[in-house]
Design a protein around this motif. Structure first.
Motif, mmCIF file in Angstrom:
data_model
loop_
_atom_site.group_PDB
_atom_site.id
_atom_site.type_symbol
_atom_site.label_atom_id
_atom_site.label_comp_id
_atom_site.label_asym_id
_atom_site.label_seq_id
_atom_site.Cartn_x
_atom_site.Cartn_y
_atom_site.Cartn_z
ATOM 1 N N LYS A 1 14.033 26.320 44.859
ATOM 2 C CA LYS A 1 15.287 25.609 45.167
ATOM 3 C C LYS A 1 15.083 24.904 46.635
ATOM 4 C CE LYS A 1 19.045 28.651 43.069
ATOM 5 N NZ LYS A 1 20.378 29.352 43.575
ATOM 6 N N PHE A 2 14.303 25.284 47.384
ATOM 7 C CA PHE A 2 14.286 24.726 48.548
ATOM 8 C C PHE A 2 13.544 23.456 48.274
ATOM 9 C CE2 PHE A 2 11.146 23.393 51.886
ATOM 10 C CZ PHE A 2 11.923 23.135 53.010
ATOM 11 N N THR A 3 12.433 23.454 47.476
ATOM 12 C CA THR A 3 11.352 22.425 47.245
ATOM 13 C C THR A 3 12.212 21.334 46.531
ATOM 14 O OG1 THR A 3 9.458 23.815 47.243
ATOM 15 C CG2 THR A 3 8.844 21.826 46.325
ATOM 16 N N THR A 4 12.820 21.508 45.533
ATOM 17 C CA THR A 4 13.619 20.488 44.579
ATOM 18 C C THR A 4 14.743 19.895 45.494
ATOM 19 O OG1 THR A 4 14.744 22.339 43.609
ATOM 20 C CG2 THR A 4 12.893 21.624 42.432
ATOM 21 N N GLY A 5 15.309 20.707 46.094
ATOM 22 C CA GLY A 5 16.420 20.210 47.147
ATOM 23 C C GLY A 5 16.021 19.231 48.141
ATOM 24 N N LEU A 6 14.678 19.513 48.698
ATOM 25 C CA LEU A 6 13.895 18.507 49.735
ATOM 26 C C LEU A 6 13.476 17.344 48.964
ATOM 27 C CD1 LEU A 6 13.567 18.547 52.800
ATOM 28 C CD2 LEU A 6 11.168 19.351 52.288
ATOM 29 N N ALA A 7 12.951 17.635 47.964
ATOM 30 C CA ALA A 7 12.373 16.187 47.089
ATOM 31 C C ALA A 7 13.513 15.320 46.887
ATOM 32 C CB ALA A 7 11.727 16.558 45.662
ATOM 33 N N GLU A 8 14.634 15.739 46.350
ATOM 34 C CA GLU A 8 15.969 14.819 46.252
ATOM 35 C C GLU A 8 16.263 14.148 47.684
ATOM 36 O OE1 GLU A 8 19.015 17.379 45.050
ATOM 37 O OE2 GLU A 8 18.181 17.770 42.974
ATOM 38 N N ARG A 9 16.316 14.804 48.821
ATOM 39 C CA ARG A 9 16.470 14.351 50.052
ATOM 40 C C ARG A 9 15.566 13.403 50.450
ATOM 41 N NH1 ARG A 9 19.138 19.103 49.817
ATOM 42 N NH2 ARG A 9 21.028 19.407 50.770
ATOM 43 N N ALA A 10 13.946 13.748 50.247
ATOM 44 C CA ALA A 10 13.015 12.864 50.419
ATOM 45 C C ALA A 10 13.286 11.425 49.794
ATOM 46 C CB ALA A 10 11.514 13.329 50.160
ATOM 47 N N ALA A 11 13.876 11.521 48.524
ATOM 48 C CA ALA A 11 13.807 10.291 47.620
ATOM 49 C C ALA A 11 14.832 9.438 48.282
ATOM 50 C CB ALA A 11 14.315 10.660 46.366
ATOM 51 N N THR A 12 15.842 9.697 48.885
ATOM 52 C CA THR A 12 16.767 9.176 49.746
ATOM 53 C C THR A 12 16.178 8.427 51.036
ATOM 54 O OG1 THR A 12 17.558 10.763 51.374
ATOM 55 C CG2 THR A 12 18.651 10.651 48.952
ATOM 56 N N LEU A 13 14.938 9.019 51.674
ATOM 57 C CA LEU A 13 14.358 8.255 52.645
ATOM 58 C C LEU A 13 13.402 7.168 52.030
ATOM 59 C CD1 LEU A 13 13.318 11.345 54.736
ATOM 60 C CD2 LEU A 13 15.091 9.844 54.836
ATOM 61 N N GLY A 14 13.458 7.076 50.616
ATOM 62 C CA GLY A 14 12.343 6.059 50.092
ATOM 63 C C GLY A 14 11.224 6.533 49.510
ATOM 64 N N VAL A 15 10.881 7.965 49.599
ATOM 65 C CA VAL A 15 9.833 8.432 48.615
ATOM 66 C C VAL A 15 9.789 8.390 47.235
ATOM 67 C CG1 VAL A 15 8.315 10.666 48.490
ATOM 68 C CG2 VAL A 15 9.460 10.235 50.557
ATOM 69 N N THR A 16 8.622 7.971 46.631
ATOM 70 C CA THR A 16 8.532 7.802 45.326
ATOM 71 C C THR A 16 7.909 8.850 44.661
ATOM 72 O OG1 THR A 16 8.666 5.482 45.230
ATOM 73 C CG2 THR A 16 7.727 6.171 43.416
ATOM 74 N N THR B 1 19.506 19.014 57.598
ATOM 75 C CA THR B 1 19.717 18.751 56.407
ATOM 76 C C THR B 1 20.914 19.404 55.651
ATOM 77 O OG1 THR B 1 18.115 19.949 55.383
ATOM 78 C CG2 THR B 1 17.374 17.740 55.971
ATOM 79 N N GLY B 2 21.273 20.528 55.975
ATOM 80 C CA GLY B 2 22.129 21.431 55.557
ATOM 81 C C GLY B 2 21.600 21.963 54.255
ATOM 82 N N ILE B 3 20.259 21.884 53.784
ATOM 83 C CA ILE B 3 19.785 22.388 52.635
ATOM 84 C C ILE B 3 20.077 23.833 52.514
ATOM 85 C CG2 ILE B 3 17.488 22.714 53.726
ATOM 86 C CD1 ILE B 3 16.298 21.583 51.200
ATOM 87 N N GLN B 4 20.362 24.089 51.176
ATOM 88 C CA GLN B 4 20.770 25.569 50.732
ATOM 89 C C GLN B 4 19.709 26.085 49.587
ATOM 90 O OE1 GLN B 4 23.430 27.361 51.978
ATOM 91 N NE2 GLN B 4 23.429 25.623 53.663
ATOM 92 N N TYR B 5 19.341 27.066 49.774
ATOM 93 C CA TYR B 5 18.176 27.892 48.879
ATOM 94 C C TYR B 5 18.207 29.179 48.757
ATOM 95 C CZ TYR B 5 15.842 27.604 53.423
ATOM 96 O OH TYR B 5 15.818 27.900 54.891
#
Length: 415
Positions: free
Chosen positions: A200-215, A126-130
């Protein structure tokens, strides 16, 4: 499969990520206005598989009696006659034997090491930064007796194949140039550990999860689980009932109350922890990574241009107050080892409730309700174990064989 996850902390969000990656339709519900606003918000910041140890250990009962009379005690017990508190503490004391400590620590390290590998893969994908750093963890000892007593931990590390270094004070100073080496006699360093900002990790991953269709549904009170026979059919919320094919309980310390009406006895207790976050004003004196102060049971972590000081354990039910004496303990620890590194006048003081089991191991997996799973009880190690726990959960739900042993992680071990 339509899956509802209850809780948007680091455990709930990582569970959503891996379940979505496995092809499921995922919805996450939380009472807060966003992800990671409770226990995941300002934790110590360490991803430390090798230091994954249960609080229940040989000698803890004797130490606990001594700590009752210490000004800066790492364990604080507020007087209570609450049955849940007494029962949980008695269960914890039963785990303070050498045999149970070795068993519990072994499975905690197994899960935590796997989780660190999952985090590495997720970061690459993902390249996530935290504010992450990969420069190890150093546990420092102010007294020779503390260093002389690391044998049981070293045995578990060696058995698990976890790299470690035993250092004298000079060696500690080479690993952490900013430390006041005159205050310590030596340390135990795990070079493969990491650090990072869990929020930072959790909020960043939540944004990425939303792009996978997570509500993600926020600002919703979770009131009860409605079941028919051996299946949960809906979660009752302040916005009405939400139905799904499968449900996951990831509400941390609040999970036992939710599942009790189902007849599930989940031994997870809210052990309160504290943290300070201070801006760095002298980088040369600041920690490079995470330093664990064994005397105070405090972790001191570099997070970008900040220092996070977190620790202590307080048995106080669901209290989240902020006593000045607890802040003084955190300040004393960091100023003693890294004096002048941070601006204490700008310190942000916080408390959170860690969901702890009596044996230290989280509860992950199925329950007797066919479509209700748990992912909770990670105590102080939710950040460390999050990715591995979520990957294990996703595999179990999807019918895949997990990459590690999981038979001793479910609620059934307390039967």
């Amino acid at each position: 499969m339509k899956i509802v996850i209850l809780g948007a902390g680091v455990i709930g969000v990582t569970s959503a990520w891996y379940l979505a990656k496995a092809g499921h339709e995922v919805t996450v519900i939380d009472r807060q206005s966003g992800a990671a606003l409770e226990t995941s918000f300002a934790n110590a910041g360490e991803v430390s598989p090798g230091y994954s140890s249960p609080w229940a250990a040989p000698g803890i009962p004797q130490k606990a009696l001594k700590w009752l009379f210490m000004e800066n005690a790492p364990l604080i017990v507020r007087p209570t006659v609450d049955p849940d508190t007494i029962r949980w503490m008695m269960a914890m004391l039963r785990n303070c034997t050498k045999a149970r400590y070795s068993l519990n620590k072994g499975r905690m390290v197994r899960l935590a090491e796997y989780s660190r590998d999952c985090l590495i893969n997720l970061r690459q994908d993902t390249g996530i930064q935290y504010d992450q750093r990969m420069q190890g963890t150093l546990e420092v000892f102010r007294k020779q007796q503390q260093m002389d007593n690391i044998g049981k931990d070293v045995e578990v590390l060696r058995a698990g194949g976890v790299p470690f270094e035993i250092l004298d004070a000079a060696g500690c100073a080479r690993a952490e140039p900013g430390i006041d080496a005159s205050k310590i006699v030596g340390g135990l360093r795990l070079p493969n550990d990491e650090t990072g900002d869990c929020y930072k990790f959790t909020t960043g991953l939540a944004e990425r999860a939303a792009t996978l269709g997570v509500t993600f549904i926020y600002d919703v009170d979770i009131r009860a689980l409605r079941h028919e026979g051996t299946r949960v059919v809906a979660v009752e919320t302040s916005n009405g009932d939400i139905e799904a094919d499968l449900f996951v309980g990831a509400l941390g310390s609040y999970t036992p109350k939710l599942v009790r009406p189902l007849g599930l006895d989940l031994p997870v207790y809210p052990v309160k922890g504290y943290s300070l976050t201070v801006p760095i004003i002298n980088a040369a004196k600041a920690p490079v990574s995470t330093v664990m102060d064994e005397t105070y049971k405090v972790a001191i972590t570099r997070l970008g241009d900040r220092i996070r000081i977190g620790g202590m354990a307080e048995i106080a039910r669901f209290s989240t107050d902020l006593p000045p004496a607890r802040q003084a303990t955190l300040t004393q620890s960091v100023e003693g080892l890294f004096g002048g590194a941070g601006d204490q006048s700008q310190a942000k003081f916080w408390s959170g409730l860690r969901p702890m089991t009596p044996d230290g191991t989280p509860v992950i997996g199925a329950t007797r309700y066919k479509n209700f799973y748990l992912n909770t009880g990670h105590g102080t190690l939710g950040w460390t174990m999050s990715c591995g726990s979520a990957r294990v959960l996703a595999d179990l739900i999807s019918g895949a064989t997990p990459e590690i042993e999981t038979g001793d992680l479910s609620l059934s071990r307390y039967a």
